[in-house]
Design an enzyme around this catalytic site. Structure first.
Site, PDB file in Angstrom:
ATOM      1  N   GLU A  59       0.471 -13.301   1.360  1.00 47.33           N
ATOM      2  CA  GLU A  59      -0.411 -13.289   0.189  1.00 47.33           C
ATOM      3  C   GLU A  59       0.212 -14.029  -0.985  1.00 47.33           C
ATOM      4  O   GLU A  59      -0.440 -14.843  -1.639  1.00 47.33           O
ATOM      5  CB  GLU A  59      -0.706 -11.842  -0.239  1.00 47.33           C
ATOM      6  CG  GLU A  59      -1.874 -11.209   0.459  1.00 47.33           C
ATOM      7  CD  GLU A  59      -2.222  -9.843  -0.136  1.00 47.33           C
ATOM      8  OE1 GLU A  59      -3.218  -9.270   0.318  1.00 47.33           O
ATOM      9  OE2 GLU A  59      -1.506  -9.367  -1.037  1.00 47.33           O
ATOM     10  N   GLY A  96       0.791  -1.225   0.000  1.00 48.03           N
ATOM     11  CA  GLY A  96       0.000   0.000   0.000  1.00 48.03           C
ATOM     12  C   GLY A  96       0.823   1.275   0.000  1.00 48.03           C
ATOM     13  O   GLY A  96       0.529   2.213  -0.739  1.00 48.03           O
TER      14      GLY A  96
END
Length: 1057
Positions: free
Chosen positions: A92, A26
């Site tokens: 992830e 992010g």
């Protein structure tokens, strides 16, 4: 698997919740590149998952995020400079790679302001971030394993083809990605099956074959099996599973049918249209071949050719691997394995029937549209499964026909199928039969009606009498056409076939004359046979009969001339019974077991049977004599085994000049055997005839004899005439008394193997006429447990100086003389349990395998000789011998260690020699009071290959090749060549281990290609007590002439200084 919205089902049908999943850091790209890419995808109507939670994330991803990953079709990991600093992002990518491995999902990496090599090799910011994680995890074993998974996932993800952002317009870069994704998601998935039961595991197995070798190579994989096994269904599932990974796609359905209707040019046109959108008319097949080669050789394509039945179809559409671009995959489904072999398709997958649970699941769905059925139906469902024997097509047809029906309807239908098979199933299965040549059809019907479950050797021998030398080829064709199988069990090859294919064959024969069995070619159903024999009518159709008299007692009342009227009868198989038969002249094979008659052969009196080839009278306990057989001049095989009361054999047996095989095993009351003059004889077995004291006289030279076996008799030597067996290759002698072997046996020039065993005393007799310099050509000599003393060893080594494999175990000699060095061809010497052996005075120059297990009297100088570097320098040695005390590792070994040993290698498997010694702890006991000496009986050496994400264990063989025993003997030294290549190449019998072996072999090839270091660790392991620690020593010697030393390290080359 259940046909619901489960992940297993959806992955096969491509029913995903999200079309794209974005994985990103992010702080690097959320409000820039990732945000713009997300909007562009959404604007194109592409359902995309982008975690917009801007709050501080935890250390691990949430279950909801894991669920989103599992429900996504395409993954775009955006590797930016700080990606690896986030444990959340790294978790992830691990989950994403798992989805790729399990579901074949597309992973499309984007390298944003980072070099792909930094991600792949974990350098620069990625290396720094991972080092910080490692410092943080030092004291936590689970987290260290998690770190290793991160590294492997990053490496695998970075190896995928993707997009690398370089300075330029970002909107153009994003446009390229969106266009690529749009093309992928616009692909139309194929309908696989309404109820894809059992597909997942089969898809994974084929995927392993597709992935073998380099990612840049072109692979062809063949899927074969009989009609109705689900080959096309599996191919469609694989197409959906991997299609996103290719630039061009083409699934050509029903090639067999379409090539005959629309010819091959049409299929070539369809192939070009589907893969590259080229709409063209092909004038000729040769023209189409050239266009395919020119237009597809740079394209990464997935081509599936379904239901291929001719080689010309493959030549027209997938002639060579270089027709297609790097990374392309071609899948061919067919009923004919031979076709795959002819096209050099080495990676082949034989599709198997559904197992019991899978078959039951599919039947429930087909018959009830649900996996939950009232318990009252379970018995009838199990009966239906037994009928279909796991054939998917049959289960679907049966379930559909009985959908919505009650239990009584199910019972009525299945009762009917026992008399006459389902016509729809029969019609589909018969397609394979109709494609056979006429003689192949006949062989198939013989096997289906009579020989299911029989030993292959027996089937070949009987049918050879019908079809001659072509029978082996005919059976091979039936195997390749997936109509029959050859299974291996208990050292036997057995012929078998699916129950419904068996029924199909029997129904074909029944339809030859549904109402009149005497007009059929084959009879196996006892009531049909009984009807024909009672009618006593002439029949010119019947060729083969199998009669079990135990099941029909009335057979005793049949007219003795009933069989004589069967003018075409070639094979008659009878079990039990006590009656007289007039056999027809046409008879070629008579196999009559468990007869109650005392003299079966009286049926052959006053008549010559010129066609008779095989006569088997085994297990006839009432048979007392073998009468005159001169009426069988062309007999090739005669067997009367296990006839316990047989006492007399007519001399005519010895003059059957066409006889090739003579079996008389376990005739325990037989005291003499007639003289033999059998010019065609190949094999003679008289094992277990314990009352037989003399070997039969050989009246003339026999050139064709190959094998003689006299185990368990009272024979004490061979007659002088034994030398007439000039063609003899193998002789086996086993007993409990004294046997005298004459030096004249050395004159039989073709003799290669002598096996002498069974706790008997061997005496040697020198023939004065035989020169002392004459040596036998025997290469395999087994003389274990023969009470041999020092007097006989030099004689044996002189007589058999050309021996290659010599077993002198369990004998009484004290010295292995220096003359053994004259045995220059000797490669394998076994001396196990020679408890008086003290000294070895010489080593043959070409010895490779030596075993002297438990020879505790062996002196130090002999052990030193066995560890001489010159003995092992040529490689491929495997030595094991006792070393009481504390054996020292020779100085010439490169590396020495205790407890375990390891080294690293790359480019190729190393050529190395391993030294191993385990010290006794027999005076110690474990906490349960059990002696450690007991537990060490189960100690084995284990090698582990560690590289990338692989962990593969191998058990190292180190004892004699005669009877390999992995268990380590205490106070013994083992020196053996490390044959890693051979161990990895050995096929595993366990399906799970075999799948892993193939995967490891493929990944090893990739690692060698990329020059990656592979870690090999060797350590002992106890089968029952893993905590048991014993003093061990290891040595490693690297053969310098066979290795590039820069490719071998004894310290971790990946460790940072």
């Amino acid at each position: 698997m259940q046909p619901s919205s489960s992940s297993s089902s959806s992955s096969l049908s491509n029913g995903f919740t999200y079309q794209v999943f974005l994985s990103f850091r992010g702080i690097d790209t959320r409000y820039g590149f990732t945000g713009n890419l997300y909007k562009a995808l959404i604007d194109k109507g592409i359902h995309t998952f982008c975690d917009d939670n801007d709050l501080q994330r935890g250390d691990e991803i949430t279950p909801s995020l894991v669920k989103a990953i599992e429900e996504s079709r395409i993954f775009i990991p955006i590797f930016s400079i700080n990606y690896a600093s986030s444990s959340f992002c790294l978790d992830e990518i691990v989950h994403i790679i798992n989805c790729y491995n399990e579901k074949g999902c597309l992973v499309l990496p984007v390298f944003y302001d980072v070099d792909p090599t930094h991600v792949r090799h974990q350098t620069e910011s990625y290396g720094e971030a991972l080092s910080k994680h490692e410092e943080r995890f030092q004291s936590n074993k689970d987290n260290m394993e998690r770190l290793q998974n991160w590294k492997l996932a990053l490496k695998q993800a970075a190896n995928f083809s993707g997009f690398h952002f370089s300075p330029g317009y970002e909107y153009k870069f994003i446009g390229e990605i969106v266009k690529y994704i749009s093309n992928k998601i616009n692909r139309i998935s194929l309908h696989v099956a309404n109820y894809p039961v059992g597909l997942r595991s089969r898809v994974q197995q084929v995927k392993l074959l597709l992935d073998e070798g380099s990612n840049d190579g072109v692979n062809m994989v063949g899927i074969f099996g009989t009609v109705g096994m689900g080959k096309s269904t599996l191919a469609r599932a694989i197409y959906n599973f991997v299609a996103d990974q290719f630039e061009g796609l083409c699934f050509l359905h029903n090639v067999r049918e379409n090539s005959s209707q629309n010819n091959l040019k049409h299929l070539q046109e369809e192939l070009l249209l589907k893969t590259i959108g080229l709409k063209i008319k092909v004038g000729d097949v040769s023209e189409g071949i050239q266009i395919i080669k020119e237009r597809l050789h740079t394209k990464k394509v997935l081509l599936i050719l379904d239901d291929v039945n001719k080689l010309e179809q493959l030549h027209a559409m997938a002639g060579e691997l270089d027709w297609f671009g790097r990374g392309s995959r071609v899948i061919v489904t067919t009923r004919d394995e031979h076709l795959l072999k002819c096209h050099d398709i080495e990676r082949r997958y034989e599709i198997e029937c559904l197992n019991g649970k899978e078959a039951l699941d599919l039947l429930r769905w087909m018959g009830f549209k649900s996996n939950k059925v009232h318990s009252s139906y379970e018995p009838i469902l199990n009966r239906a499964i037994s009928y279909t024997s796991g054939l998917p097509l049959a289960i679907e047809i049966l379930g559909s026909n009985l959908f919505g029906k009650g239990i009584e309807a199910w019972k009525y239908t299945l009762d009917g199928y026992t008399k006459s098979p389902n016509k729809e199933i029969q019609k589909l299965l018969k397609v394979s039969f109709d494609a056979l040549e006429e003689e192949e059809q006949s062989v198939f019907l013989d096997i289906a009606c009579f020989f299911k479950g029989c030993e292959l050797r027996e089937v070949e021998e009987i049918l050879h009498a019908h079809y001659g030398c072509s029978i082996k080829h005919r059976i091979k064709v039936l195997v390749e056409k997936s109509l029959i199988k050859i299974t291996h069990f208990d050292f036997r090859n057995n012929v078998t076939l699916h129950d419904l294919i068996e029924d199909m064959g029997k129904e074909i024969v029944r339809q030859e004359s549904p109402k009149k069995p005497e007009k059929r070619s084959r009879l196996w159903f006892q009531e049909d046979i009984f009807e024909v024999l009672q009618k006593n009518k002439e029949s010119s159709k019947i060729e083969m009969i199998s009669l079990d008299c135990d099941s029909i007692k009335e057979v005793l009342d049949w007219n003795k001339k009933s069989f004589e009227k069967m003018k075409s009868l070639k094979t008659l198989i009878i079990k039990s019974g006590n009656f007289f038969i007039n056999f027809p002249n046409s008879l070629r094979v008579l196999k009559w077991e468990y007869s109650h008659s005392t003299c079966i052969l009286s049926s052959f009196v006053d008549k010559t049977f010129w066609n008779m080839k095989i006569l088997e009278l085994d297990n006839c306990e009432y048979l007392t004599q073998i009468s005159d057989v001169s009426c069988l001049p062309n007999l090739e095989e005669l067997s009367f085994q296990h006839c316990e009361n047989l006492t007399t054999i007519h001399n005519s047996i010895g003059f059957l000049n066409k006889l090739e095989f003579l079996y008389a095993n376990d005739c325990v009351k037989l005291r003499s055997f007639p003289p033999l003059m059998l010019s065609s004889l190949k094999k003679l077995q008289i094992n277990g005839c314990k009352s037989l004291h003399s070997f039969p006289e050989i009246l003339d030279k026999m050139e064709n004899i190959e094998t003689i076996s006299i185990d368990g008799t009272s024979i004490d030597g061979f007659p002088t005439s034994f030398q007439n067996l000039i063609g003899l290759v193998y002789v086996c002698i086993e007993g409990n008394g004294i046997f005298t072997l004459s030096s004249s046996i050395c004159e039989i020039s073709n003799l290669l193997t002598i096996s002498f065993w069974g706790n008997q005393t061997l005496l040697l007799s020198q023939n004065d006429k035989l020169s002392s310099t004459v040596s036998s050509n025997v290469i395999d000599l087994d003389l274990k447990n023969s009470n041999l003393s020092d007097v006989y060893i030099p004689i044996i080594l002189t007589w058999f100086a050309n021996v290659k494999y010599l077993d002198l175990s369990q004998n009484n000699f004290t010295i292995l003389p220096e003359c053994i060095k004259e045995c220059q061809l000797l490669r394998n010497l076994k001396l196990d349990d020679c408890k008086f052996l003290e000294e070895i005075l010489g080593i043959p120059p070409n010895l490779k395998v030596f075993s002297a297990l438990r020879c505790k009297s062996l002196n130090f100088s002999s052990r030193s000789m066995l560890l001489n570097q010159q003995v092992h320098e040529a490689g491929e040695t495997r030595f094991s011998f006792p070393s009481p005390g504390n054996e020292m590792i020779p100085k010439w070994f490169n590396h020495k260690s205790r407890g375990s040993t390891s080294f690293w290698f790359r480019n190729k498997f190393p050529s190395a020699l391993i030294f191993f010694f385990a010290k006794s702890m027999k005076h110690k006991r474990n906490e349960n009071g059990r002696s450690y000496h007991y537990w060490l009986m189960f100690l084995k050496l284990e090698a582990t290959l560690l590289f990338n994400d692989c962990d593969y264990k191998l058990y190292l063989p180190h004892c004699s090749s005669y009877y390999p025993d992995d268990r380590i003997q205490l106070e013994h030294t083992y020196v053996f060549d490390l044959k890693l290549q051979a161990e990895v190449d050995v096929k595993e019998y366990d399906d799970t281990r075999e799948e892993k072996r193939k995967l490891i072999k493929s990944k090893l090839g990739e690692a060698f290609f990329k020059k990656e270091w592979i870690h090999l660790k060797i350590e002992y392991r106890n089968v029952f007590d893993k905590e048991l620690k014993v003093p061990t020593k290891y040595g490693i010697y690297i053969f310098k002439e066979k290795n590039y030393m820069e490719d071998i390290r004894f310290t971790d080359p990946n460790r940072k200084c």
